[in-house]
Design an enzyme around this catalytic site. Structure first.
Site, PDB file in Angstrom:
ATOM      1  N   TYR A 128      -8.373  -8.258  -6.028  1.00 18.20           N
ATOM      2  CA  TYR A 128      -7.290  -7.451  -6.593  1.00 18.20           C
ATOM      3  C   TYR A 128      -6.861  -7.968  -7.960  1.00 18.20           C
ATOM      4  O   TYR A 128      -6.411  -7.206  -8.807  1.00 18.20           O
ATOM      5  CB  TYR A 128      -6.089  -7.424  -5.631  1.00 18.20           C
ATOM      6  N   LYS A 184      -1.849  -1.255   7.924  1.00 14.60           N
ATOM      7  CA  LYS A 184      -3.292  -1.470   8.029  1.00 14.60           C
ATOM      8  C   LYS A 184      -3.634  -2.744   8.804  1.00 14.60           C
ATOM      9  O   LYS A 184      -4.544  -2.742   9.645  1.00 14.60           O
ATOM     10  CB  LYS A 184      -3.928  -1.535   6.638  1.00 14.60           C
ATOM     11  N   HIS A 220      -2.931   3.565  -5.462  1.00 13.41           N
ATOM     12  CA  HIS A 220      -3.288   2.286  -4.839  1.00 13.41           C
ATOM     13  C   HIS A 220      -3.491   1.185  -5.868  1.00 13.41           C
ATOM     14  O   HIS A 220      -3.322  -0.003  -5.544  1.00 13.41           O
ATOM     15  CB  HIS A 220      -4.555   2.459  -3.998  1.00 13.41           C
ATOM     16  N   ARG A 232       0.825  -1.204   0.000  1.00 19.02           N
ATOM     17  CA  ARG A 232       0.000   0.000   0.000  1.00 19.02           C
ATOM     18  C   ARG A 232       0.861   1.255   0.000  1.00 19.02           C
ATOM     19  O   ARG A 232       2.044   1.227   0.381  1.00 19.02           O
ATOM     20  CB  ARG A 232      -0.919   0.010   1.227  1.00 19.02           C
ATOM     21  N   ARG A 241      -1.217  -1.803  -6.531  1.00 15.64           N
ATOM     22  CA  ARG A 241      -1.335  -3.020  -5.728  1.00 15.64           C
ATOM     23  C   ARG A 241      -2.071  -4.110  -6.507  1.00 15.64           C
ATOM     24  O   ARG A 241      -1.668  -5.269  -6.507  1.00 15.64           O
ATOM     25  CB  ARG A 241      -2.069  -2.678  -4.432  1.00 15.64           C
ATOM     26  N   HIS A 251      -2.591 -10.877   2.385  1.00 14.88           N
ATOM     27  CA  HIS A 251      -3.992 -11.205   2.625  1.00 14.88           C
ATOM     28  C   HIS A 251      -4.114 -12.528   3.389  1.00 14.88           C
ATOM     29  O   HIS A 251      -3.392 -13.480   3.109  1.00 14.88           O
ATOM     30  CB  HIS A 251      -4.754 -11.337   1.302  1.00 14.88           C
TER      31      HIS A 251
END
Length: 369
Positions: free
Chosen positions: A357, A241, A325, A218, A328, A348
């Site tokens: 994604y 995050k 972003h 990120r 990503r 993830h």
């Protein structure tokens, strides 16, 4: 057992069985009445004078009509007595104790405050599915479907925690439906990335783009990368995050871009002494040479280079062009195309999130053999 010491900030409430509680996150003071017989606490809102009047009346009633032991044992709580706002005071502490990232806590705090404004005045046991559905529908208006989904998720957790401690017996959120969200932001293609990279005027923007497309991290994690995090032939990243801890080999290579992580990290070294991989090369206004980049600066300069590239390519990016972003997502697709599983790289926990994604949303051609 000696009683718990009274909060020094509540000395003016001594003898009333009334306690104040300051929520340091929003600066609001809440009042609670503690029944000296049952030990139950009742939320009294934020009006001090009203809380004192109610407490005095309650104490007078208790003194006038003493409750027997049998009554205390068999007495059932009044379902409508516990305000939702009083529960949110408790929930804030529960959420804070989860040790999530500062960004997650900050976002949740703002959303909890919104729930307090919308539903705080209702007794928690009287909040119905219709109340929740109506609130979520109001949030979803004006194209804010994603926010409505986020509020629904939070609200459901609020009631799950409330049920766990007996504040309520049901979760009115379960029967509601999540708002449908149409994702509008365009994906970043490899061709547009290359054209944007060519239009990047600053060396730090080129390095940031290289790190982003190679590592799939990120924006805030790319901006926060430090030279000291490179050790044992790995770049160590703790995602801001999620807290996921990644060790990315400096030998990681992306053939479609011709980039290798070790070489990119080496190119981040310049004539300026800095602990940050991405840093200002010279002093400009308040930004001093060697300092890290402000996130908004990364986004704005990337957007400017992207728009110049789109113009040269004759592309219409519409009202929702790809942002920083989106590298990503591009990283996930490029690594997958070269035979690598991007789930671990993106940090993830679930493959389902990685699949989101990897979805190009129609931005790329599909080769059919």
């Amino acid at each position: 057992m000696s009683p718990r010491p009274r909060d020094p900030g509540s000395k003016d409430l001594a003898g009333l069985n009334l306690y104040r509680k300051l929520d340091k996150r929003n600066g609001v003071t809440y009042y609670q009445y503690r029944d000296p017989v049952s030990g139950r606490c009742f939320g009294m809102g934020t009006d001090k004078e009203a809380a004192i009047r109610e407490a005095v009346a309650a104490n007078h009633a208790l003194n006038a009509a003493p409750v027997s032991l049998a009554q205390r044992i068999t007495e059932q709580p009044e379902p409508a007595g516990l305000l939702f706002s009083a529960w949110l005071v408790e929930y804030r502490e529960i959420y804070q104790a989860r040790e999530l990232s500062p960004a997650s806590v900050r976002n949740a705090r703002m959303r909890i405050n919104r729930l307090d404004v919308a539903l705080g005045g209702k007794p928690i046991r009287t909040i119905t599915t219709m109340d929740v559905a109506g609130y979520l529908a109001g949030v979803a208006k004006g194209g804010k479907g994603q926010m409505s989904r986020a509020m629904r998720s939070l609200l459901r957790d609020v009631f799950v925690e409330a049920m766990a401690v007996g504040w309520t017996d049901s979760n009115p959120v379960d029967a509601t439906k999540a708002a449908r969200v149409k994702i509008k932001r365009k994906r970043l293609t490899l061709d547009l990335w290359k054209a944007t990279y060519a239009e990047a005027k600053q060396s730090w923007l080129k390095r940031a783009m290289e790190l982003a497309v190679l590592t799939g991290q990120r924006r805030e994690d790319v901006a926060g990368m430090l030279f000291k995090d490179v050790r044992d032939d790995h770049l160590h990243v703790i995602q801001s995050k999620t807290g996921a801890r990644l060790r990315i080999s400096t030998g990681l290579r992306l053939e479609s871009t011709g980039l290798e992580l070790g070489a990119v990290i080496k190119s981040c070294r310049d004539m300026v002494v800095s602990k940050h991989l991405i840093h200002h090369a010279r002093t400009i206004s308040r930004a001093k040479a060697g300092q890290s980049l402000v996130l908004d600066t990364l986004s704005k300069e990337f957007a400017a280079a992207r728009d110049r590239a789109a113009t040269k390519l004759g592309l219409d990016l519409g009202d929702h062009p790809p942002t920083f972003h989106e590298m990503r997502s591009l990283a996930a697709r490029l690594h997958a195309a070269e035979g690598r599983d991007p789930q671990a790289l993106l940090g993830h926990r679930h493959a389902k999130m990685t699949d989101l994604y990897r979805d190009a949303r129609g931005a790329e051609w599909i080769d059919v053999a």
